[in-house]
Structures are given as structure tokens and as C-alpha cells.
Design an enzyme around this catalytic site. Sequence first.
Site, short mmCIF file in Angstrom:
data_model
loop_
_atom_site.label_atom_id
_atom_site.label_comp_id
_atom_site.label_asym_id
_atom_site.label_seq_id
_atom_site.Cartn_x
_atom_site.Cartn_y
_atom_site.Cartn_z
N ASP A 92 1.74 -7.31 -7.43
CA ASP A 92 2.05 -6.18 -6.47
C ASP A 92 3.38 -6.01 -5.92
OD1 ASP A 92 -0.69 -6.04 -7.34
OD2 ASP A 92 -1.48 -6.24 -5.40
N LYS B 149 -4.99 -2.97 -10.53
CA LYS B 149 -6.35 -3.63 -10.15
C LYS B 149 -6.79 -2.77 -8.86
CE LYS B 149 -3.70 -7.13 -7.64
NZ LYS B 149 -4.19 -6.64 -6.36
N CYS C 88 -3.32 -10.71 -1.88
CA CYS C 88 -3.36 -10.42 -3.25
C CYS C 88 -3.05 -11.72 -3.85
CB CYS C 88 -2.94 -9.25 -3.60
SG CYS C 88 -3.77 -7.73 -3.12
N1 TIU Z 1 -1.11 -6.86 -2.68
C1 TIU Z 1 -1.61 -7.13 -1.66
O1 TIU Z 1 -1.55 -8.42 -0.86
N2 TIU Z 1 -2.47 -6.13 -0.79
C2 TIU Z 1 -2.65 -6.05 0.53
O2 TIU Z 1 -3.25 -5.26 1.21
N3 TIU Z 1 -2.00 -7.03 1.40
C3 TIU Z 1 -1.81 -6.86 2.70
O3 TIU Z 1 -1.22 -8.01 3.25
N4 TIU Z 1 -2.24 -5.98 3.51
#
Ligand code: TIU
Length: 220
Positions: free
Chosen positions: A23, A128, A161
Site C-alpha cells: 500500500d 485489496k 495493513c
Molecule cells: N494500508 C493501511 O495500513 N491502511 C490503513 O488504513 N492504515 C492506517 O494506518 N490507517
Amino acid sequence: MKLDANPFPFEFQLERSALVIIDMQRDFVEPGGFGETLGNDVSLLQAIIPAARAVLEAWRSKGGLVVHTREAHRPDLADCPPAKRNRGAPTLRIGDEGPMGRILIAGEPGNQIIDALAPIDGEIVIDKPGKGAFYATHLQSELQRRGIRGLIFMGVTTEVCVQTSMREANDRGYDGLLLEDCTESYFPAFKAATLEMISAQGAIVGWTAPSASLLAALEG
Ligand code: TIU
């Protein structure tokens, strides 16, 4: 190959391993995206980009498999549970129009992986709908048909994530290593705690190591 890691050396075969980049999207590391709508200082995350890029380039130069993930929802939000969209009081909700397009929606400018780590031909890109990379995706079948056993993780955020994906991978029988200086959280204390809990209890979730350890192993 073997590299220095916590809590003990991590052994892997390049051709049976993948670099999994979680991500690294504009939505999390640039102002105006999903991360900022949740009230976070997104500038913290940008510090890992040079180290992550160095690892990506070294891994590519050895011909290693690369997997990129994006947290992304369909434009019609069919894969976004109302519980996720409606929770809390963000400044903008998933699917709302923001300065980089609709928040966390596939295909929007804000949902793209940052230029420094952009995928190239032949690399796997997984959209995802959840925090984990295996939930409701084809990642498991992509890895299985290539005989992958070891996963080296980078990306954001460490305790959301990245950790969720590592735990999903662990339960599916993969050996997982997290590169300490190539992952970041909006909360430094959460990053530190996550690194500790991954390798505790004899690598209960997996291993952690500085990227220099991996680079040294790849060069050696
Ligand atoms: N990619 C991921 O970690 N999504 C989140 O929503 N992370 C947060 O720390 N909010």
C-alpha cells in the site's frame, strides 16, 4: 541465502521468495488522501521511500518476484462494508471526492502507487478491499503457482495493513520478514511495538531486519 535478522537469521531462496510492498499509495503518504482524512500526519511515512526504493532496485536486479498491493475499493463500493465506510468521523469518507479524486477508489489518482515505487511489467499488483493482502484477493494462488515460500515485506502502515498481511501469510505457511526501515506508521510507538511483537516468542509471526541486511545478502 541467509541474512542477519531478529530473532535469528532468516533463510530464503531468491527464486522461492517475493518482495511484497504493501500500500505505498498516494492515499497514505500524500496530503489529501485517505490517511489524512483519518486525522494523520502523512509526512511521517515519506521517510522510508529512499530505503524502500533501494531494496526494490536491488531485488529487481536479481530477478526476484515483486508483489505490490493497494488498498482499493470498486467505484460502486460493492466491496466496501458499510461498517468500514461509516465508522468514526473522518473529514472525507471512502468514495467521497477529494483533492486526489475519490478516496480509496481503484483507478483514482490518489489510489496509485507513488512514482518512486511504481510497478513495472511482470510485477504482480493486488487490489485489496481489506487490510490484509490475502483477504478477498488472488494473492494466495499467485504465490502458490510460483512455488513461493518466503515473503519479504515493506510498506505502510506497520501495525495496520503490513502486520495484518504478515499474520495472514504466517497462518498460510509462509516465512515472513519485515524490513524495519522500509515500513512506517503514523504512530512511532505502534511501529516499535509491532516490530517487537513480530519477532518475539521465537518469531511467532516472523522476522524483522534492517534493509542493509537484505542488501548485503543479495550482494554477497
Ligand atoms: N494500508 C493501511 O495500513 N491502511 C490503513 O488504513 N492504515 C492506517 O494506518 N490507517
